[in-house]
Scaffold this active site. Structure first.
Site, PDB file in Angstrom:
ATOM      1  N   ASP A   1       4.327  41.825  17.500  1.00 21.66           N
ATOM      2  CA  ASP A   1       5.680  41.551  17.980  1.00 21.66           C
ATOM      3  C   ASP A   1       5.709  41.038  19.421  1.00 21.66           C
ATOM      4  O   ASP A   1       6.769  40.756  19.957  1.00 21.66           O
ATOM      5  CB  ASP A   1       6.527  42.832  17.873  1.00 21.66           C
TER       6      ASP A   1
ATOM      7  N   SER B   1      14.173  40.584  18.407  1.00 25.03           N
ATOM      8  CA  SER B   1      13.670  40.484  17.040  1.00 25.03           C
ATOM      9  C   SER B   1      14.749  40.912  16.056  1.00 25.03           C
ATOM     10  O   SER B   1      15.477  41.881  16.295  1.00 25.03           O
ATOM     11  CB  SER B   1      12.434  41.367  16.857  1.00 25.03           C
TER      12      SER B   1
ATOM     13  N   GLN C   1       8.454  36.257  11.355  1.00 26.70           N
ATOM     14  CA  GLN C   1       9.510  36.963  12.086  1.00 26.70           C
ATOM     15  C   GLN C   1      10.627  35.995  12.446  1.00 26.70           C
ATOM     16  O   GLN C   1      10.363  34.841  12.797  1.00 26.70           O
ATOM     17  CB  GLN C   1       8.961  37.585  13.365  1.00 26.70           C
TER      18      GLN C   1
END
Length: 289
Positions: free
Chosen positions: A205, A230, A280
């Site tokens: 991430d 995110s 993502q």
């Protein structure tokens, strides 16, 4: 093992407070909220604690629902959705202050033989020839010293090396929406597959939306020209790997639209095996005014 890595492992070592309920501590990241990779890694550990050790995770699908409070613990509740002969499925909800902040579904599989092919590993320089995070950041006089300090503190457990300049290192000129990063933990780990997968989830991430910024010549939150977070995160674990050995994170962005940007990536071992696929989507907004 570095103290920073030990601190991270302690962060991922959840306290079990009921059969399917776990509690994790938290800490702030480079922004004043819980780092998304931390929540994802802790949720994965919570799910894994309810599954036999010989059945590692092969995929996860997650949504970031609310901003996490770094000053409060996070409670993870695990639903045992299915225990089959080959596959096990778990659902995890992370809660703070009585509200869900994160949800994840994880699937685990017993190892079995099968067909085997993969996309070849792309060219990349040897990681030891690249500058460390500290070496690279020391050359960025345009960044506030507090920003540099936060970056180094947040990534102290991981040796993370960009192949090219990160978005905040050279911005103002659009570049190809493609970024490569080598990473490994700053110290050796035990032989627990779940630990290695959780640490790779944690790191995944950190840089995935960089390629979105590169396409538009934006430097990101570090220089204040983008606001982002995110939204969702998915990973598929294809082959065994070690997070304490070099992994190539090859990232690209196929699209940005409507205040959202999409990043997709493949993670390879240094000897060329495709270990992980990651996708993502995140909020990527240009500040008004």
């Amino acid at each position: 093992m570095s103290q920073a890595l030990q601190d991270l492992l302690d962060l991922l070592d959840l306290e079990q407070i009921e059969e399917n309920i776990f509690r994790g501590q938290s800490r702030s990241a480079v922004v004043p909220r819980v780092f998304g990779g931390q929540v994802a890694a802790q949720a994965l550990v919570a799910a894994g604690r309810t599954v036999p050790e010989d059945r590692p995770p092969h995929s996860l699908h997650a949504y970031f629902l609310r901003i996490g409070d770094p000053g409060a613990p996070i409670v993870y509740t695990v639903d045992r959705l299915r225990d089959g002969r080959s596959f096990t499925t778990r659902r995890v909800v992370a809660v703070q202050h009585g509200q869900p902040i994160f949800g994840m579904s994880v699937s685990f599989q017993t190892y079995e033989e099968g067909m085997d092919h993969q996309t070849p590993m792309p060219p990349a320089p040897d990681p030891v020839t690249l500058p460390t995070s500290e070496e690279r950041l020391s050359g960025y006089g345009h960044l506030d010293a507090r920003v540099v300090e936060k970056f180094l503190e947040a990534r102290a457990a991981v040796d993370l090396r960009y192949v090219d300049e990160p978005p905040y290192g050279r911005f103002g000129e659009p570049r190809a929406p493609h970024s490569q990063v080598w990473f490994r933990t700053n110290g050796k780990l035990a032989d627990d597959p779940l630990q290695h997968i959780a640490l790779a989830t944690y790191v995944s991430d950190m840089t995935l939306l960089d390629s979105v910024l590169l396409a538009h010549g934006r430097g990101g939150w570090a220089v204040g020209d983008v606001v982002g977070a995110s939204l969702d995160h998915a990973m598929w674990f294809h082959r065994p790997f070690r997070a304490d050995e070099w992994l190539l994170y090859d990232q690209e962005s196929p699209s940005a639209y409507g205040g959202r940007g999409l990043g997709q990536a493949r993670i390879y071992t240094q000897d060329g095996r495709l270990a992980i696929t990651v996708i993502q989507e995140g909020v990527v907004r240009i500040p008004r005014g």
